[in-house]
Design a protein around this motif. Structure first.
Motif, PDB file in Angstrom:
ATOM      1  N   GLU A  94       0.811  -1.226   0.000  1.00 22.39           N
ATOM      2  CA  GLU A  94       0.000   0.000   0.000  1.00 22.39           C
ATOM      3  C   GLU A  94       0.844   1.277   0.000  1.00 22.39           C
ATOM      4  OE1 GLU A  94      -0.332  -2.500   2.201  1.00 22.39           O
ATOM      5  OE2 GLU A  94      -2.256  -3.390   1.629  1.00 22.39           O
ATOM      6  N   MET A  95       2.140   1.171   0.293  1.00 26.43           N
ATOM      7  CA  MET A  95       3.006   2.342   0.388  1.00 26.43           C
ATOM      8  C   MET A  95       4.067   2.386  -0.717  1.00 26.43           C
ATOM      9  SD  MET A  95       2.072   4.224   2.935  1.00 26.43           S
ATOM     10  CE  MET A  95       0.341   3.868   2.812  1.00 26.43           C
ATOM     11  N   GLN A  96       3.871   1.652  -1.800  1.00 27.33           N
ATOM     12  CA  GLN A  96       4.861   1.594  -2.877  1.00 27.33           C
ATOM     13  C   GLN A  96       5.202   2.977  -3.444  1.00 27.33           C
ATOM     14  OE1 GLN A  96       6.893  -0.885  -4.103  1.00 27.33           O
ATOM     15  NE2 GLN A  96       6.177  -1.806  -2.197  1.00 27.33           N
ATOM     16  N   ALA A  97       4.304   3.934  -3.354  1.00 29.62           N
ATOM     17  CA  ALA A  97       4.563   5.276  -3.892  1.00 29.62           C
ATOM     18  C   ALA A  97       5.734   5.965  -3.198  1.00 29.62           C
ATOM     19  CB  ALA A  97       3.311   6.141  -3.797  1.00 29.62           C
ATOM     20  N   ILE A  98       6.054   5.574  -1.964  1.00 22.70           N
ATOM     21  CA  ILE A  98       7.174   6.219  -1.252  1.00 22.70           C
ATOM     22  C   ILE A  98       8.464   5.409  -1.336  1.00 22.70           C
ATOM     23  CG2 ILE A  98       5.674   7.531   0.302  1.00 22.70           C
ATOM     24  CD1 ILE A  98       6.543   5.487   2.530  1.00 22.70           C
ATOM     25  N   ALA A  99       8.442   4.298  -2.043  1.00 21.06           N
ATOM     26  CA  ALA A  99       9.625   3.426  -2.134  1.00 21.06           C
ATOM     27  C   ALA A  99      10.834   4.216  -2.623  1.00 21.06           C
ATOM     28  CB  ALA A  99       9.364   2.257  -3.073  1.00 21.06           C
ATOM     29  N   GLY A 100      11.927   4.150  -1.857  1.00 22.78           N
ATOM     30  CA  GLY A 100      13.173   4.798  -2.248  1.00 22.78           C
ATOM     31  C   GLY A 100      13.222   6.295  -2.019  1.00 22.78           C
ATOM     32  N   ARG A 101      12.133   6.914  -1.668  1.00 18.51           N
ATOM     33  CA  ARG A 101      12.123   8.352  -1.367  1.00 18.51           C
ATOM     34  C   ARG A 101      12.632   8.575   0.047  1.00 18.51           C
ATOM     35  NH1 ARG A 101       8.491  11.792  -4.296  1.00 18.51           N
ATOM     36  NH2 ARG A 101       7.885  10.775  -6.240  1.00 18.51           N
ATOM     37  N   LEU A 102      13.103   9.792   0.326  1.00 14.25           N
ATOM     38  CA  LEU A 102      13.622  10.108   1.650  1.00 14.25           C
ATOM     39  C   LEU A 102      12.740  11.131   2.353  1.00 14.25           C
ATOM     40  CD1 LEU A 102      16.242   9.139   0.012  1.00 14.25           C
ATOM     41  CD2 LEU A 102      17.462  10.214   1.865  1.00 14.25           C
ATOM     42  N   ALA A 103      12.535  10.899   3.635  1.00 12.06           N
ATOM     43  CA  ALA A 103      11.895  11.879   4.510  1.00 12.06           C
ATOM     44  C   ALA A 103      12.964  12.348   5.485  1.00 12.06           C
ATOM     45  CB  ALA A 103      10.727  11.259   5.261  1.00 12.06           C
ATOM     46  N   PHE A 104      12.910  13.611   5.842  1.00 11.64           N
ATOM     47  CA  PHE A 104      13.929  14.198   6.709  1.00 11.64           C
ATOM     48  C   PHE A 104      13.357  14.542   8.072  1.00 11.64           C
ATOM     49  CE2 PHE A 104      15.697  14.599   2.568  1.00 11.64           C
ATOM     50  CZ  PHE A 104      17.061  14.513   2.747  1.00 11.64           C
ATOM     51  N   ASP A 105      14.186  14.403   9.089  1.00  9.98           N
ATOM     52  CA  ASP A 105      13.832  14.737  10.458  1.00  9.98           C
ATOM     53  C   ASP A 105      13.917  16.261  10.596  1.00  9.98           C
ATOM     54  OD1 ASP A 105      13.722  15.262  13.192  1.00  9.98           O
ATOM     55  OD2 ASP A 105      14.839  13.451  13.707  1.00  9.98           O
ATOM     56  N   VAL A 106      12.767  16.910  10.614  1.00 11.80           N
ATOM     57  CA  VAL A 106      12.743  18.380  10.623  1.00 11.80           C
ATOM     58  C   VAL A 106      13.166  18.968  11.962  1.00 11.80           C
ATOM     59  CG1 VAL A 106      11.084  18.554   8.721  1.00 11.80           C
ATOM     60  CG2 VAL A 106      10.257  18.482  11.082  1.00 11.80           C
TER      61      VAL A 106
END
Length: 114
Positions: A94-106
């Motif tokens: 269900e979360m394949q859209a975020i595969a390999g993308r990065l989120a940053f600790d704000v």
């Protein structure tokens, strides 16, 4: 009070506004192709495609975590900031859209959204 239990726990939203991530004065990421992940009980997160991240500034961390709603994470560090970002390399279906993308600790970097 409204019952929100029927609402999905996580929703994904294409985000065409410019997202830039800075560590001090150093630009780490710049994109107009983020996906905003909204998870109940957590702040919204911008998941940035690798093409918009200066990956040469990051190194893979030894930190690993698991989210039952997204999958296993890979963490990344800057030379002077540990675990500054994370990525789901092989998220659940269900979360394949975020595969390999990065989120940053704000709390560790500055995120500017225009």
């Amino acid at each position: 009070m409204a019952d929100h239990t029927a609402d999905p726990r996580i929703t994904l939203h294409p985000y065409t506004r410019r997202v830039r991530i800075f560590a001090g004065d150093t630009l780490i990421a710049d994109t107009r192709n983020a996906i905003e992940l909204r998870e109940r009980g957590y702040p919204h997160r911008q998941y940035v495609p690798r093409a918009g991240v200066d990956m040469s500034k990051l190194s893979v961390s030894s930190t690993v975590t698991h989210c039952p709603f997204k999958g296993d994470t890979t963490y990344y560090s800057l030379p002077d900031i540990a675990d500054v970002a994370w990525s789901y390399e092989q998220p659940i279906d269900e979360m394949q859209a975020i595969a390999g993308r990065l989120a940053f600790d704000v709390s560790k970097v500055t995120e500017l959204v225009e």
